[in-house]
Design a protein around this motif. Sequence first.
Motif, short mmCIF file in Angstrom:
data_model
loop_
_atom_site.label_atom_id
_atom_site.label_comp_id
_atom_site.label_asym_id
_atom_site.label_seq_id
_atom_site.Cartn_x
_atom_site.Cartn_y
_atom_site.Cartn_z
N ALA A 1 0.83 -1.21 0.00
CA ALA A 1 0.00 0.00 0.00
C ALA A 1 0.86 1.25 0.00
O ALA A 1 0.53 2.24 -0.67
N ASP A 2 1.95 1.24 0.74
CA ASP A 2 2.87 2.39 0.77
C ASP A 2 3.43 2.66 -0.63
O ASP A 2 3.48 3.82 -1.08
N LEU A 3 3.83 1.62 -1.34
CA LEU A 3 4.33 1.78 -2.70
C LEU A 3 3.25 2.32 -3.63
O LEU A 3 3.50 3.21 -4.45
N LEU A 4 2.02 1.81 -3.51
CA LEU A 4 0.94 2.24 -4.39
C LEU A 4 0.57 3.71 -4.14
O LEU A 4 0.39 4.49 -5.08
N VAL A 5 0.44 4.09 -2.88
CA VAL A 5 0.09 5.48 -2.55
C VAL A 5 1.17 6.43 -3.05
O VAL A 5 0.88 7.47 -3.65
N THR A 6 2.42 6.08 -2.83
CA THR A 6 3.52 6.93 -3.26
C THR A 6 3.56 7.05 -4.78
O THR A 6 3.78 8.14 -5.33
N ALA A 7 3.37 5.94 -5.47
CA ALA A 7 3.35 5.97 -6.94
C ALA A 7 2.18 6.79 -7.45
O ALA A 7 2.30 7.52 -8.45
N ALA A 8 1.03 6.70 -6.79
CA ALA A 8 -0.14 7.47 -7.21
C ALA A 8 0.10 8.96 -7.09
O ALA A 8 -0.42 9.75 -7.89
N LEU A 9 0.89 9.37 -6.11
CA LEU A 9 1.21 10.79 -5.94
C LEU A 9 2.21 11.29 -6.98
O LEU A 9 2.35 12.50 -7.16
N ASP A 10 2.92 10.37 -7.65
CA ASP A 10 3.78 10.70 -8.79
C ASP A 10 4.73 11.85 -8.47
O ASP A 10 4.80 12.86 -9.17
N GLY A 11 5.48 11.68 -7.39
CA GLY A 11 6.46 12.70 -7.02
C GLY A 11 5.98 13.66 -5.95
O GLY A 11 6.79 14.37 -5.36
N GLY A 12 4.69 13.69 -5.69
CA GLY A 12 4.17 14.54 -4.63
C GLY A 12 4.41 13.92 -3.27
O GLY A 12 4.69 12.72 -3.14
N SER A 13 4.30 14.72 -2.23
CA SER A 13 4.55 14.23 -0.88
C SER A 13 3.42 14.52 0.08
O SER A 13 3.54 14.25 1.28
N GLU A 14 2.30 15.06 -0.43
CA GLU A 14 1.18 15.39 0.44
C GLU A 14 -0.13 14.97 -0.21
O GLU A 14 -0.27 14.99 -1.44
N ALA A 15 -1.08 14.57 0.63
CA ALA A 15 -2.42 14.21 0.17
C ALA A 15 -3.43 14.68 1.19
O ALA A 15 -3.18 14.62 2.40
N ASP A 16 -4.57 15.15 0.70
CA ASP A 16 -5.64 15.54 1.61
C ASP A 16 -6.25 14.32 2.29
O ASP A 16 -6.57 14.35 3.47
N ALA A 17 -6.42 13.24 1.51
CA ALA A 17 -7.02 12.02 2.06
C ALA A 17 -6.51 10.82 1.28
O ALA A 17 -6.29 10.88 0.08
N VAL A 18 -6.32 9.73 2.01
CA VAL A 18 -5.91 8.46 1.41
C VAL A 18 -6.83 7.37 1.94
O VAL A 18 -7.09 7.29 3.16
N GLU A 19 -7.34 6.56 1.04
CA GLU A 19 -8.08 5.36 1.43
C GLU A 19 -7.35 4.14 0.87
O GLU A 19 -6.95 4.12 -0.29
N VAL A 20 -7.18 3.16 1.73
CA VAL A 20 -6.54 1.90 1.35
C VAL A 20 -7.55 0.78 1.60
O VAL A 20 -8.03 0.63 2.72
N ALA A 21 -7.88 0.03 0.57
CA ALA A 21 -8.83 -1.08 0.71
C ALA A 21 -8.14 -2.37 0.30
O ALA A 21 -7.61 -2.48 -0.80
N VAL A 22 -8.15 -3.34 1.20
CA VAL A 22 -7.57 -4.66 0.94
C VAL A 22 -8.72 -5.64 0.78
O VAL A 22 -9.51 -5.85 1.71
N GLY A 23 -8.80 -6.25 -0.38
CA GLY A 23 -9.83 -7.24 -0.64
C GLY A 23 -9.20 -8.61 -0.81
O GLY A 23 -8.27 -8.78 -1.60
N LEU A 24 -9.72 -9.59 -0.07
CA LEU A 24 -9.27 -10.98 -0.18
C LEU A 24 -10.49 -11.85 -0.43
O LEU A 24 -11.53 -11.67 0.22
N ASP A 25 -10.38 -12.79 -1.36
CA ASP A 25 -11.51 -13.69 -1.54
C ASP A 25 -11.56 -14.76 -0.47
O ASP A 25 -12.62 -15.36 -0.22
N HIS A 26 -10.42 -15.03 0.18
CA HIS A 26 -10.32 -15.92 1.33
C HIS A 26 -9.15 -15.47 2.17
O HIS A 26 -8.24 -14.80 1.68
N TRP A 27 -9.16 -15.85 3.44
CA TRP A 27 -7.97 -15.71 4.26
C TRP A 27 -7.78 -17.00 5.04
O TRP A 27 -8.51 -17.29 5.98
#
Length: 343
Positions: A138-164
């Motif tokens: 998630a850290d890698l994805l959020v950072t890549a989504a910011l594309d060089g930026g270092s601040e965000a107003d809001a971040v949502e992280v959703a983890v979906g598993l079909d089983h655990w």
Amino acid sequence: MQTREAVMVYGAGGHTGGFVVDELVRRGLTPVLAGRGAERLEGVAARHPGLERRVVGVDEAGPLRAALDGVGVVVNCAGPFLDTALPLAGAAVAVGAHYLDVTAEQPAVRLLYRELDAPARAAGVAVVPAMAFYGGLADLLVTAALDGGSEADAVEVAVGLDHWWPTAGTRVTGERNTATRLVVRDGRLVPLAGPAPTGTWAFPEPLGELPVVELPFSEVVTITRHLGVGDLTSYLSTASLDELRDESTPPPPGGDRSAQRFVVDVAVRHGGTTHRLAAAGRDIYAVSGPIVAEGAARLLDGRHRGPGALAPAEAFDAADVLAALERHPAGITTRVAAPRPGR
């Protein structure tokens, strides 16, 4: 060994540790199999004859440092990390080796950041907890989504598993980790409200829309280590949490990857723009092997930032790591998705 080129995998005999060893061998690196008991190492040693084995406990400071002879990177796969992370990472820093682990535990990550940042900087090494499915991806994805930026107003992280299908280690860690989970509100780490909010999340394929519950893991700590975030909320698919809590749920099958499917979907809002990036793949335990091995390889060959106690996307180029994982035979697929309606 005269040079520090080996990668010690502590907890190599465990379920995740075995995947890490397999991946290091596939890459041509030199794993050292380590753990608290010799018998736990026999299975992985049988798959990889000739690899060195070192048996040592984390409560033995002198022998633990001696066991790191010739080791350039320590990968800790032995939870609960509240008990193992600081002794192992401290020993690594003391002998001049880098440290990685696969923890999902918020308190363990915070402990390493607090206690080892200055010593790691002085030693010229990197300490990177949560370089795995939980925390790191998630850290890698959020950072890549910011594309060089270092601040965000809001971040949502959703983890979906079909089983655990939880490992024994996951269950033991859950019993040990009773700390209040943290989220981010108004730029501050605060306790998760109870009862935890619920809702639904429209995951990309192959999962689709699923019920979710707010449940933060180590990504809250890793993301806020290097990014300024106003609000950070994490969700987990409700059905998979129910399986985790059900004592009758079986463990994952041994050997190859399980059939479990996952999607980690992040929505990052800055100003009036929301960016959404998702990663999909198979088996949350198995996929931690290539994630943490990618980190180990980059620490050995110098493709990292530092030194200090760092978040995964702070230590490594997030977009480049994700691109490398997409090329991996395990088949992690990242994709840009449409923003969620109304967000």
